[in-house]
Design a protein around this motif. Sequence first.
Motif, PDB file in Angstrom:
ATOM      1  N   VAL A 127       5.819 -10.925  -9.406  1.00 12.00           N
ATOM      2  CA  VAL A 127       5.137 -11.441  -8.217  1.00 12.00           C
ATOM      3  C   VAL A 127       5.710 -10.795  -6.954  1.00 12.00           C
ATOM      4  N   SER A 128       7.032 -10.735  -6.872  1.00 12.68           N
ATOM      5  CA  SER A 128       7.666 -10.142  -5.694  1.00 12.68           C
ATOM      6  C   SER A 128       7.360  -8.653  -5.575  1.00 12.68           C
ATOM      7  N   GLY A 129       7.288  -7.961  -6.714  1.00 12.50           N
ATOM      8  CA  GLY A 129       6.941  -6.546  -6.685  1.00 12.50           C
ATOM      9  C   GLY A 129       5.555  -6.318  -6.113  1.00 12.50           C
ATOM     10  N   LEU A 130       4.607  -7.142  -6.522  1.00 13.39           N
ATOM     11  CA  LEU A 130       3.245  -7.022  -6.000  1.00 13.39           C
ATOM     12  C   LEU A 130       3.202  -7.325  -4.498  1.00 13.39           C
ATOM     13  N   ILE A 131       3.973  -8.327  -4.091  1.00 13.26           N
ATOM     14  CA  ILE A 131       4.018  -8.666  -2.669  1.00 13.26           C
ATOM     15  C   ILE A 131       4.656  -7.531  -1.874  1.00 13.26           C
ATOM     16  N   TYR A 132       5.685  -6.918  -2.436  1.00  8.10           N
ATOM     17  CA  TYR A 132       6.332  -5.784  -1.759  1.00  8.10           C
ATOM     18  C   TYR A 132       5.335  -4.642  -1.555  1.00  8.10           C
ATOM     19  N   LEU A 133       4.531  -4.341  -2.578  1.00  7.55           N
ATOM     20  CA  LEU A 133       3.542  -3.279  -2.458  1.00  7.55           C
ATOM     21  C   LEU A 133       2.532  -3.599  -1.357  1.00  7.55           C
ATOM     22  N   ALA A 134       2.158  -4.870  -1.280  1.00  9.30           N
ATOM     23  CA  ALA A 134       1.208  -5.277  -0.238  1.00  9.30           C
ATOM     24  C   ALA A 134       1.823  -5.114   1.147  1.00  9.30           C
ATOM     25  N   LEU A 135       3.095  -5.494   1.300  1.00  8.51           N
ATOM     26  CA  LEU A 135       3.770  -5.360   2.578  1.00  8.51           C
ATOM     27  C   LEU A 135       3.934  -3.900   2.955  1.00  8.51           C
ATOM     28  N   ARG A 136       4.298  -3.093   1.967  1.00 11.21           N
ATOM     29  CA  ARG A 136       4.482  -1.648   2.222  1.00 11.21           C
ATOM     30  C   ARG A 136       3.141  -0.992   2.589  1.00 11.21           C
ATOM     31  N   TYR A 137       2.094  -1.397   1.931  1.00 15.50           N
ATOM     32  CA  TYR A 137       0.760  -0.844   2.222  1.00 15.50           C
ATOM     33  C   TYR A 137       0.340  -1.195   3.643  1.00 15.50           C
ATOM     34  N   SER A 138       0.803  -2.358   4.117  1.00 12.29           N
ATOM     35  CA  SER A 138       0.447  -2.776   5.483  1.00 12.29           C
ATOM     36  C   SER A 138       1.292  -2.072   6.541  1.00 12.29           C
ATOM     37  N   GLY A 139       2.269  -1.266   6.090  1.00 11.67           N
ATOM     38  CA  GLY A 139       3.055  -0.461   7.028  1.00 11.67           C
ATOM     39  C   GLY A 139       4.358  -1.077   7.461  1.00 11.67           C
ATOM     40  N   LEU A 140       4.773  -2.186   6.827  1.00  5.73           N
ATOM     41  CA  LEU A 140       6.029  -2.826   7.203  1.00  5.73           C
ATOM     42  C   LEU A 140       7.194  -2.066   6.569  1.00  5.73           C
ATOM     43  N   PRO A 141       8.376  -2.064   7.218  1.00  2.00           N
ATOM     44  CA  PRO A 141       9.526  -1.316   6.708  1.00  2.00           C
ATOM     45  C   PRO A 141      10.180  -1.979   5.505  1.00  2.00           C
TER      46      PRO A 141
END
Length: 338
Positions: free
Chosen positions: A324-338
């Motif tokens: 779950v956290s991995g998927l959330i990380y990908l979403a955050l990274r895709y949105s341009g967050l560091p």
Amino acid sequence: MHEVTTLLFLTVAAALIFDYINGFHDTANAIATVVSTHVLTPRTAILMAAVLNFLGAFYSRAVATTIAKGLVHPGAATQSVVLAAIIGAIVWNLITWKYGIPSSSSHALIGGLIGAAVLHGAAQPGTGSVVQWTGVWEKVIIPLVGSPVMGFILANLLMRLIYRLLGRVHPNRVGKVFRRLQIFSAAFMAFTHGANDAQKSMGIITMALVSAHYLKEPVVPTWVIVSCAVAMALGTSAGGWRIMKTMGHRIVRLQPVHGFAVESAAATVILIATHFKMPVSTTHTIAGSIFGVGTSRRVSAVRWQVAQSMAVAWVLTLPAAALVSGLIYLALRYSGLP
């Protein structure tokens, strides 16, 4: 002093929400036995647990240090990694709470941190291993297995000793004595829960502060300790009735003498683990102690079907929270967050 970024604010807020959820998710661990034996009313037990969870959070910073720098390399603990880890743990906690499954908040957070960090490393070729696997093995996996086993053994031995010493005393007299003693054992359990569990959020917030260059070293600030202690105490006061039912009634039928043995054994194991900087699961430890007390009478006294479903949840917690956290990380990274 560096300006606190919006992302850091969100990360700290999410960590405190996790601590709040951890409070009501794991309230059952500290008070299920004292409520199921009718020694304290649910309201009184929750109030006692809230106060002692708060006090326990000030006991040590050892576990927080393990979380902050002993599991993931500092360079991999970006704001997005930490935030994704917390959100993943929150999601898993809420799922298990909804279905009354006593899973581990601690290992949900650790699994989330590992999952997000691994994907961060995969997205940064040439950075090497971002997870300190030796630390994970020594401080997470071994205690994950060892804490319920030690709880089982200690509770079983303590219960057998009580049987040997008081076996010929009238049950009513034994019950009256242990109704009083169980108040102290439940208080001990609540204190050690705060001492170990509140530190996970302290560690994760400290990790975020270092990542944002708000701190130079992973030393837990006083305001973080106070915030996490308050969040856990508030969450504890909200109660955790679904999980309390499983822990207090569905595994084995408990009397005050059994509750005393369960809480004393589990709290002792958790306090020792805290001393050695190990983020153990209160849920796993007290469940192991309940099984130990149950089998001290006879093996059939334990409802092993409930134990099996709990074991499945324990095994799934680390990988599920990591996913779950991995998927959330990908979403955050895709949105341009560091």
